[in-house]
Design a protein around this motif. Structure first.
Motif, PDB file in Angstrom:
ATOM      1  N   HIS A 288       0.833  -1.202   0.000  1.00 40.17           N
ATOM      2  CA  HIS A 288       0.000   0.000   0.000  1.00 40.17           C
ATOM      3  C   HIS A 288       0.868   1.253   0.000  1.00 40.17           C
ATOM      4  O   HIS A 288       1.954   1.272   0.586  1.00 40.17           O
ATOM      5  CB  HIS A 288      -0.935   0.021   1.215  1.00 40.17           C
ATOM      6  CG  HIS A 288      -1.751  -1.219   1.366  1.00 40.17           C
ATOM      7  ND1 HIS A 288      -2.852  -1.495   0.585  1.00 40.17           N
ATOM      8  CD2 HIS A 288      -1.620  -2.285   2.208  1.00 40.17           C
ATOM      9  CE1 HIS A 288      -3.373  -2.647   0.937  1.00 40.17           C
ATOM     10  NE2 HIS A 288      -2.647  -3.154   1.925  1.00 40.17           N
ATOM     11  N   VAL A 289       0.341   2.298  -0.639  1.00 36.50           N
ATOM     12  CA  VAL A 289       0.975   3.616  -0.645  1.00 36.50           C
ATOM     13  C   VAL A 289      -0.082   4.645  -0.285  1.00 36.50           C
ATOM     14  O   VAL A 289      -1.198   4.621  -0.830  1.00 36.50           O
ATOM     15  CB  VAL A 289       1.586   3.946  -2.025  1.00 36.50           C
ATOM     16  CG1 VAL A 289       2.033   5.405  -2.082  1.00 36.50           C
ATOM     17  CG2 VAL A 289       2.752   3.017  -2.325  1.00 36.50           C
ATOM     18  N   ALA A 290       0.233   5.529   0.649  1.00 39.52           N
ATOM     19  CA  ALA A 290      -0.674   6.602   1.059  1.00 39.52           C
ATOM     20  C   ALA A 290      -0.104   7.937   0.607  1.00 39.52           C
ATOM     21  O   ALA A 290       1.093   8.191   0.770  1.00 39.52           O
ATOM     22  CB  ALA A 290      -0.874   6.593   2.575  1.00 39.52           C
ATOM     23  N   VAL A 291      -0.970   8.784   0.060  1.00 39.17           N
ATOM     24  CA  VAL A 291      -0.540  10.083  -0.471  1.00 39.17           C
ATOM     25  C   VAL A 291      -1.372  11.180   0.179  1.00 39.17           C
ATOM     26  O   VAL A 291      -2.605  11.121   0.187  1.00 39.17           O
ATOM     27  CB  VAL A 291      -0.707  10.149  -2.005  1.00 39.17           C
ATOM     28  CG1 VAL A 291      -0.151  11.467  -2.537  1.00 39.17           C
ATOM     29  CG2 VAL A 291      -0.003   8.976  -2.666  1.00 39.17           C
ATOM     30  N   GLY A 303      -2.809   0.631  -4.279  1.00 43.36           N
ATOM     31  CA  GLY A 303      -2.446  -0.757  -4.016  1.00 43.36           C
ATOM     32  C   GLY A 303      -1.758  -1.376  -5.210  1.00 43.36           C
ATOM     33  O   GLY A 303      -1.859  -0.875  -6.343  1.00 43.36           O
ATOM     34  N   MET A 304      -1.049  -2.470  -4.978  1.00 42.94           N
ATOM     35  CA  MET A 304      -0.351  -3.171  -6.049  1.00 42.94           C
ATOM     36  C   MET A 304      -1.318  -4.081  -6.800  1.00 42.94           C
ATOM     37  O   MET A 304      -2.056  -4.848  -6.187  1.00 42.94           O
ATOM     38  CB  MET A 304       0.803  -4.001  -5.472  1.00 42.94           C
ATOM     39  CG  MET A 304       1.871  -3.167  -4.810  1.00 42.94           C
ATOM     40  SD  MET A 304       2.681  -2.044  -5.972  1.00 42.94           S
ATOM     41  CE  MET A 304       3.609  -1.018  -4.821  1.00 42.94           C
ATOM     42  N   GLU A 305      -1.301  -3.977  -8.109  1.00 41.76           N
ATOM     43  CA  GLU A 305      -2.137  -4.831  -8.959  1.00 41.76           C
ATOM     44  C   GLU A 305      -1.249  -5.857  -9.640  1.00 41.76           C
ATOM     45  O   GLU A 305      -0.330  -5.502 -10.383  1.00 41.76           O
ATOM     46  CB  GLU A 305      -2.871  -3.984 -10.000  1.00 41.76           C
ATOM     47  CG  GLU A 305      -3.842  -4.784 -10.854  1.00 41.76           C
ATOM     48  CD  GLU A 305      -4.522  -3.909 -11.897  1.00 41.76           C
ATOM     49  OE1 GLU A 305      -3.851  -3.573 -12.899  1.00 41.76           O
ATOM     50  OE2 GLU A 305      -5.689  -3.545 -11.711  1.00 41.76           O
ATOM     51  N   GLN A 306      -1.525  -7.127  -9.385  1.00 42.34           N
ATOM     52  CA  GLN A 306      -0.724  -8.201  -9.965  1.00 42.34           C
ATOM     53  C   GLN A 306      -1.211  -8.503 -11.385  1.00 42.34           C
ATOM     54  O   GLN A 306      -2.392  -8.464 -11.675  1.00 42.34           O
ATOM     55  CB  GLN A 306      -0.833  -9.468  -9.103  1.00 42.34           C
ATOM     56  CG  GLN A 306      -0.384  -9.271  -7.666  1.00 42.34           C
ATOM     57  CD  GLN A 306       1.098  -8.964  -7.542  1.00 42.34           C
ATOM     58  OE1 GLN A 306       1.885  -9.318  -8.420  1.00 42.34           O
ATOM     59  NE2 GLN A 306       1.476  -8.309  -6.452  1.00 42.34           N
ATOM     60  N   MET A 313      -2.140   0.961  -8.525  1.00 44.58           N
ATOM     61  CA  MET A 313      -3.465   1.427  -8.911  1.00 44.58           C
ATOM     62  C   MET A 313      -4.168   2.097  -7.730  1.00 44.58           C
ATOM     63  O   MET A 313      -4.015   1.663  -6.582  1.00 44.58           O
ATOM     64  CB  MET A 313      -4.323   0.257  -9.405  1.00 44.58           C
ATOM     65  CG  MET A 313      -3.764  -0.435 -10.638  1.00 44.58           C
ATOM     66  SD  MET A 313      -3.659   0.666 -12.076  1.00 44.58           S
ATOM     67  CE  MET A 313      -5.405   0.936 -12.390  1.00 44.58           C
ATOM     68  N   PRO A 314      -4.955   3.160  -7.980  1.00 45.04           N
ATOM     69  CA  PRO A 314      -5.749   3.771  -6.898  1.00 45.04           C
ATOM     70  C   PRO A 314      -6.718   2.758  -6.328  1.00 45.04           C
ATOM     71  O   PRO A 314      -7.424   2.069  -7.071  1.00 45.04           O
ATOM     72  CB  PRO A 314      -6.486   4.918  -7.604  1.00 45.04           C
ATOM     73  CG  PRO A 314      -5.709   5.176  -8.854  1.00 45.04           C
ATOM     74  CD  PRO A 314      -5.124   3.868  -9.264  1.00 45.04           C
TER      75      PRO A 314
END
Length: 451
Positions: A288-291, A303-306, A313-314
């Motif tokens: 996860h990445v928070a902005v 989040g990461m999309e496999q 991806m948002p």
């Protein structure tokens, strides 16, 4: 606004800090910030660093820069000084936590660089002095050095092994540095400046530039190499976008307009136009990445999309009751948000079943909030301040608009005085007639009579 300086590089570097003083004062403001240091939650407010243990009821550690060691006076420097040197206010400008969570460093407006050891108990290791006010700090992965980027574009390294050793100049930009990070294995140092540039340099030989990551339209305010993805670099800017790079080649992989993600594509307000990315944080597992954007009461999560190629991806957007001042992930992957509110200074979010839930009954949240209560006044001094990025936006000057306006006024004045231009008065000749008359009065060629 662009300004040209003529002279050698040394002269330009001497002029630049004074020329940028108004802009530097903007970015070098004290802002409330938040970070996780193992089981400690570290916050800075104005002149204080406060560390609160989230698991045990241990006494919070408080460091007040106004009561810290003062710089020894140098008689020779005082004699050479012209009296224009600014006095510091002791407000904390930046702090960093080492990867092992055993070391913390801070720098303040009085140009201190203070190094702490966190375990088994908090203690000050050393207090050193930087050349100019710093905007970013980062520890090397080996934890043998702490690197400091300052307002004039210089980067210095300070030894952790020799805590009294003075800093060593490593590299420099001709523009104010706003953010800095190091890549895994201490291979590269990535620096971002006010002139939209992201530079990737070899850490051990910073004069050797690996790549530039170019594409932002305003200053670059935040950098992150997301955990678990050592080849990626995330950057946030004053243009309201976040970009994903393959930093070793400088290739841009993805870009997001965060204003559009907030469902405000047609907003024309100045507040929405100038919403700089103030923080990008990654969860420990790298999922996860928070902005966070300045003065926007929400947090955008990715989040990461496999797939054939892993992409970012948002995933969701957290709507907050107040504007966030800062955010961070703790070692358990929970998202802590520091709010601009005395009643609700913290919120904690936990990721469960593909969604983020606010955990208002968390015992850690209650413990941190109670421990922070004696320091409410310092928090309120930091909260609600104006944008620290507002001085960094470059002005646009439209000279043609001013020219057209003056021309229209002149034409209107002529129209009010009689419309068309008046012809030549009685006894006067027009320019064309005057030229013909002059031509007719000129003597012709003289011919010589033949004998």
């Amino acid at each position: 606004m662009y300004v040209l300086f003529f002279g050698d590089v040394k002269e330009v570097r001497q002029i630049l800090p004074h020329f940028c003083a108004s802009h530097v004062n903007g970015i070098c403001k004290s802002m409330a910030s938040l970070g996780a240091c193992g089981e400690w939650l570290v916050s800075t407010y104005e002149k204080k660093l406060i560390a609160i243990h989230t698991k045990n009821s241990r006494e919070p550690f408080v460091f007040d820069c106004s009561a810290a060691e003062q710089k020894p006076k140098d008689p020779e420097a005082d004699n050479k000084s012209d009296g224009s040197e600014e006095t510091g206010s002791d407000k904390i400008l930046a702090f960093a936590v080492s990867s092992s969570a055993k070391l913390v460093a801070l720098t303040d407006d009085t140009k201190r660089l203070v190094l702490f050891r966190c375990e088994p108990s908090w203690q000050v290791i050393s207090t050193r002095w930087v050349v100019r006010r710093c905007t970013s700090l980062v520890f090397t992965e080996a934890e043998d050095e702490v690197w400091a980027a300052d307002k004039s574009g210089d980067v210095y390294s300070f030894s952790v092994v020799e805590p009294q050793k003075t800093g060593e100049l490593k590299l420099g930009h001709l523009s104010m540095l706003l953010s800095m990070t190091l890549t895994p294995n201490d291979k590269y140092v990535v620096t971002a400046d006010r002139d939209e540039k992201i530079r990737v340099s070899h850490l051990r030989s910073p004069h050797n530039i690996q790549a530039f990551c170019l594409g932002h339209l305003e200053f670059v305010s935040s950098l992150l190499v997301p955990p678990g993805h050592p080849q990626w670099l995330l950057s946030g800017s004053g243009d309201g976008t976040m970009k994903l790079w393959e930093y070793e080649s400088g290739r841009r992989l993805q870009s997001w307009d965060l204003k559009q993600l907030r469902d405000m594509p047609n907003s024309d307000t100045e507040k929405e136009k100038r919403s700089a990315v103030s923080r990008i944080a990654g969860s420990p597992g790298g999922h996860h990445v928070a902005v966070q954007c300045e003065r926007v009461p929400s947090v955008q999560l990715f989040g990461m999309e496999q797939g054939t190629e892993e992409r970012l991806m948002p995933s969701s957007r957290l709507t907050l009751p107040h504007c966030p001042l800062d955010l961070t992930f703790d070692p358990q992957g929970r998202l802590w948000v520091l709010l601009d509110s005395r009643e609700t200074p913290f919120l904690v979010y936990t990721h469960t079943q593909d969604s983020w839930q606010c955990d208002s009954e968390s015992p850690e949240l209650k413990r941190v909030t109670e421990a922070l209560q004696p320091h409410w006044e310092a928090l309120q001094d930091s909260a609600g301040l104006e944008s620290r990025f507002q001085h960094l936006y470059k002005g646009n000057f439209d000279n043609m608009a001013s020219y057209r306006e003056k021309k229209q006024q002149r034409l209107q004045q002529q129209k009010d005085q009689g419309g068309k231009k008046r012809g030549p008065g009685k006894g006067q000749q027009s320019n064309g007639a005057s030229k013909k008359a002059k031509k007719g009065n000129q003597p012709g060629p003289v011919t010589k009579a033949s004998s």
